[in-house]
Design an enzyme around this catalytic site. Structure first.
Site, PDB file in Angstrom:
ATOM      1  CB  CYS A  66       6.952   1.676  -9.252  1.00  0.00           C
ATOM      2  SG  CYS A  66       6.360   1.935  -7.578  1.00  0.00           S
ATOM      3  CG  HIS A  70       8.260  -3.752  -7.788  1.00  0.00           C
ATOM      4  ND1 HIS A  70       8.817  -3.067  -8.846  1.00  0.00           N
ATOM      5  CD2 HIS A  70       7.322  -2.919  -7.262  1.00  0.00           C
ATOM      6  CE1 HIS A  70       8.245  -1.875  -8.942  1.00  0.00           C
ATOM      7  NE2 HIS A  70       7.343  -1.752  -7.989  1.00  0.00           N
TER       8      HIS A  70
END
Lengths: 142, 391
Positions: free
Chosen positions: B87, B336
């Site tokens: 991420c 995201h």
């Protein structure tokens, strides 16, 4: 869907998965589980000896994975149990390990509960049953 | 090392875009970035490209994604590399691009991130999303990413008395912010009750504690100080930056109520910038799960661990508060798209600092110094950037 952990990859860690065999650093005495090439305490890269961990410890933290949130290889488990608890256990020798809590699960899981390792079926992939450690809460102890 | 400024930035909306693949998403963000440069920039001025992506396109792991994407926008001969740190892929792409300019390797560099997550079944998404921890051991306990953060949350609640309701307030705040952001994936306000009554995911989390799966891309254009004037009179300088790493698995860490990787990254960034956390006007932090924003407050020095929940309770991290956090909506509400997130945060900081938040109601007033914080997995890596408007 392919296996996310292949049989050869699984086999290499059977000692850990079946029997909780860790390492002890001969340089500083640190107990390491799962085994690593470098000691987390003193950085030594050799002179480790194998040690058998007791499998006893306490719940350090926990969660309960909801059925719909389970990874694909655990969907059968989730369908069967509805939801399943996963705990971070602090072993009496020091290392912490992550594993599922096995039945019977107490009505309320609490940090600090004493637990003991048991060998269980974890899941099936590539038609092979993968065994490994889970923990059960020790009844009547605090 | 030379000083480095952002001269332009672009970002797609985050969300579910069935008609757009990784190439189209990247091209959209690229075009906006080029067009955002005040005095204009010819694309061939870009000398190097660093592109963050975890899945490199729906979990199919295409090799050499970066030159593929650069070729798609007409720049096949710009040296390009894909950067992967789960991420934090976008944040580490930005880090590499800054260093390429700072070191003198090039004068103008592109940092980007892209992710196409919505193309695959949720089964497959869970399959590849679950592999950024220590797969051999964490995943074999049947843990998901939400589960790992849930274990952190339970421990935090035990050690510091954080309540379930307080945790929910992170999501409530970020949805309040996201509602005003035209590029956010979820533009709806929610209440603490919404969060508590949501579908359970991993105790104590419901679906409202978790960031969504998203498609999206972001592009940031960086330039060395000596050439900034060619492109803009309103540069945003990166005055400090730092990265950090830690054991991937929670079981290997001494503390699970703090991310050492974030502490390492922020300490370096503050030291380089020569400022303290008190001088930060606003921040975009990595709130992949509600507890992650609480951890970030402590690890970025916004307050003492355990005390930081007051920032939220007293409204200080709301737009209009002393230190607005995630005015974009954060990962929680803005979305995201894994690899894009770190560069999307830089896009938000850049625009806020220049008074270009588009929707006036979401513009932070008179901000000079901003911070962004991007985390890989459950704290295996982190990148922190501090930005200042100059001119």
């Amino acid at each position: 869907m392919g296996a996310h952990i292949s049989i050869p990859m699984y086999q290499r860690a059977v000692k850990q998965r079946y029997r909780l065999v860790g390492l002890k650093c001969s340089n500083c005495g640190q107990i390491i589980f799962p085994p690593k090439a470098g000691c987390k305490s003193c950085g030594a890269l050799d002179n480790f000896t194998e040690v058998q961990l007791s499998g006893r410890g306490k719940i350090y933290s926990y969660t309960v994975i909801a059925g719909a949130g389970a990874p694909p290889e655990f969907s059968e488990e989730a369908a069967y149990r509805g939801a399943y608890p996963v705990v971070l256990v602090e072993l009496e020798e020091g290392p912490r390990i992550i594993a599922q809590l096995t039945e019977p699960v107490p009505a309320e899981i609490k940090i600090g509960m004493p637990v003991e390792m048991v060998l269980r079926q974890i899941y099936t992939e590539e038609d092979v049953i993968r065994y490994g450690y889970k923990f059960k809460v020790l009844e009547g102890e605090k | 090392m030379r000083r480095v400024a952002i001269i332009g930035a672009g970002q797609t909306p985050y969300g579910d875009f069935p008609e757009l693949g990784v190439k189209e998403l990247f091209a959209m963000a690229f075009k906006e970035a080029i067009e955002s440069v005040d005095k204009g920039i010819a694309p061939h001025e870009i000398q190097q490209a660093f592109i963050g992506s975890l899945s490199a396109g729906s979990g199919f792991q295409l090799g050499q994604l970066a030159p593929l994407l650069m070729g798609h926008v007409g720049l096949p001969n710009v040296p390009a590399v894909r950067v992967e740190n789960a991420c934090a892929s976008g944040g580490f792409a930005l880090y590499n691009a800054i260093n390429a300019v700072a070191s003198g390797q090039c004068d103008v560099a592109l940092a980007a991130g892209v992710e196409k997550m919505r193309d695959v079944s949720s089964t497959k998404a869970k399959y590849w999303l679950g592999i950024s921890g220590d797969t051999e051991f964490e995943r074999l306990a049947g843990l998901t990413f939400a589960g790992i953060y849930a274990i952190i949350a339970r421990r935090y609640m035990e050690e510091y008395g954080l309540t379930r309701e307080q945790l929910a307030k992170v999501a409530v705040k970020n949805h309040y912010h996201g509602k005003m952001n035209p590029k956010a994936q979820f533009r709806q306000e929610i209440t603490v009750e919404t969060v508590l009554k949501g579908a359970p995911v991993a105790d104590p989390f419901t679906v409202w504690d978790c960031s969504p799966t998203s498609d999206g891309a972001a592009v940031v254009l960086l330039c060395s100080e000596d050439r900034v004037k060619e492109f803009t009179d309103h540069p945003v300088f990166i005055i400090g930056y730092g990265i950090g790493s830690d054991y991937l698995a929670l079981q290997d860490r001494d503390s699970i109520t703090s991310f050492k990787a974030t502490r390492q990254a922020s300490t370096r960034a503050y030291r380089m910038a020569g400022i303290t956390p008190k001088e930060i006007d606003f921040a975009e932090v990595h709130d992949c799960f509600t507890i992650a924003e609480i951890l970030a407050y402590g690890d970025l020095g916004f307050g003492e661990k355990g005390e930081v929940i007051r920032l939220l309770e007293e409204g200080e991290t709301y737009l209009g508060g002393r230190l607005p956090v995630n005015v974009s909506g954060g990962l929680k509400s803005k979305g995201h798209p894994i690899g894009a997130t770190g560069c999307g945060q830089a896009y938000e900081v850049f625009n806020q600092l220049l008074g270009r938040a588009k929707n006036p109601e979401r513009q932070i007033k008179n901000a000079e110094v901003g911070l962004s914080h991007n985390v890989g997995g459950s704290g295996g890596t982190a990148a922190v950037f501090i930005y200042r408007r100059e001119g």
